[in-house]
Design an enzyme around this catalytic site. Sequence first.
Site: not given
Length: 628
Positions: A169, A210, A385
């Site tokens: 990520d 994220h 996600s």
Amino acid sequence: MFHLAACLVLLSKFASGEVFTNSFLVRLHGEPGNEVANQIASRNGFENVGPILKSKSEFHFVHRALPHARSKRSIQHMRKLKVDPLVHQAVQQSGFKRVKRGYKPLKVENLVPDIVMKESQDPSDPYFPFQWYLKNTGQNGGKAKLDLNVEAAWAQGVTGRNITTAIMDDGVDYMHMDLKNNYNAKASYDFSSNDPHPYPRYTDDWFNSHGTRCAGEVAAARDNGVCGVGVAYDSKIAGIRMLDQPYMTDLIEANSMGHEPNLIDIYSASWGPTDDGKTVDGPRNATMRAIVRGVNEGRNGLGNIYVWASGDGGEDDDCNCDGYAASMWTISINSAINDGQNAHYDESCSSTLASTFSNGAKDPNTGVATTDLYGKCTTTHSGTSAAAPEAAGVFALALEANPQLTWRDIQHLTVLTSKRNSLFDAKGRFHWTMNGVGLEFNHLFGFGVLDAGAMVALAKQWKTVPARYHCEAGSVKQVTEIPSSRSILLKIKTNACEGEDTQVSYVEHVQAVITLNATTRGAVELFLTSPMGTRSMILSKRINDNDRRDGFTKWPFMTTHTWGEYPQGTWLLEISFNSQEPNHGFIKEWTLMIHGTRDPPYSSLPVSDPHSKLAIVKKAHQDRLKMK
């Protein structure tokens, strides 16, 4: 009279079948305290749960490798403790039932003792009450018990120990109090900056939060007073920073997916091609080679597990146009919200294997509660996600329960233990359907929501599935016109490579490798029907895809819906335009690829529940063998 009574007591005891647990009362010489007890437990393969009644000499030890209930004492484990010079006494604890007052059970003869489970208590982490995907009590308008059933896995003593998940990520805040003790620095790397420290790059809008949020879903620590708890809270996470640069390259992707394949067990990816409903894209050459090497050679030959978010393009996109999510080598995960509906951003496709969770239904701000940048916490992480790392956490639990599971074993376990539960398509487009061997699937949710408790329980008794073969089952290479007003059917009759080295008798994945073009690519719909009658939509209408030039070139549309089926016979490919506007096109080539085993995959597994998926599929396979 006394002797008769004593004999009756002994007879009753033996007839009932005494049960012994994996817990031991251990008395130490002197009063050395908890730290010494920890050392003794560790060097003998046990875990020190803690002192008994605050004693400095009596401790509760647990051996995780022992079953929770057995009919005989484990002399071997008791002897191992007793020969330790600091141990005075070790006694394996008996298991017994407690009944509720006023509860009248059915009278059944020859009762089998229940497995003695570790008493469970909710994690004390402050955000745990918001983690409805771990324990759904109906909070925030959710459906009670619609969750990942992780408590049933934890109660089996499985929490992810010795398993590492790499978060591929934008970086991981590995100094976060909820992550730092579960951070695997040796398995981490920053491919965006080419250094060993994958810390997120600062931005005012926290754009690079994220990866940290995904990491907390997998491995946030338990009972430490910080944020919530991870699905596999004793597992490790590695940070692979690879998204944070102006452009992605094949080499960055390949290096990321091939990084430390013997230190990393699971790679979790919550990204992919643009979810705009018109992109058709997937891994390039080096990246594909890295993934194939990972499943063939990673984890010392058992194969790495690649978990992929299915995509956030909504009903206007199709995740079979995402070559990462639609790959046989990855496990594509979709999401549901807390009342069982699909999320509005969920893409659908036939390659999705299972689902986890993302948002709340009534309150869109009720997302996934997890770790955030700079020591913070959040309750608004969402999208597929958020779904993929939850699946990675469940797979980490399964791998701790059985470290010998291969990458294919994980896929089989996913199919056999995922549950329909309360999942439904909010718009009524996609219904639950049964395939040719009795497995229930849904075009949105795959084979259902992951069930951690069931997966761990089955993993403990799992036998590795037979060797996998790839059969090129046939091709149609004649150019055929696709008319505007009606569908066309193409047929391939196959013996599934019977009698050859690549024979497949039990299906895992099926690919329709197709080359076609059309005046409007997004208007094309494709359906594949198996010889056992299972119809898969392998491409749905995409209203934003107005391509009229590129079409599809040898694109592998994949379905998991025929899992376990017998592939010999006629496969049908149906092609049509779903549009009010006139369209025109040609299909130039269709090759059918069937992947699976020659031998039945579950024949050596015991069936404890006659209504389970395992029992249903085993019976279907046995019936077919009898007919043959």
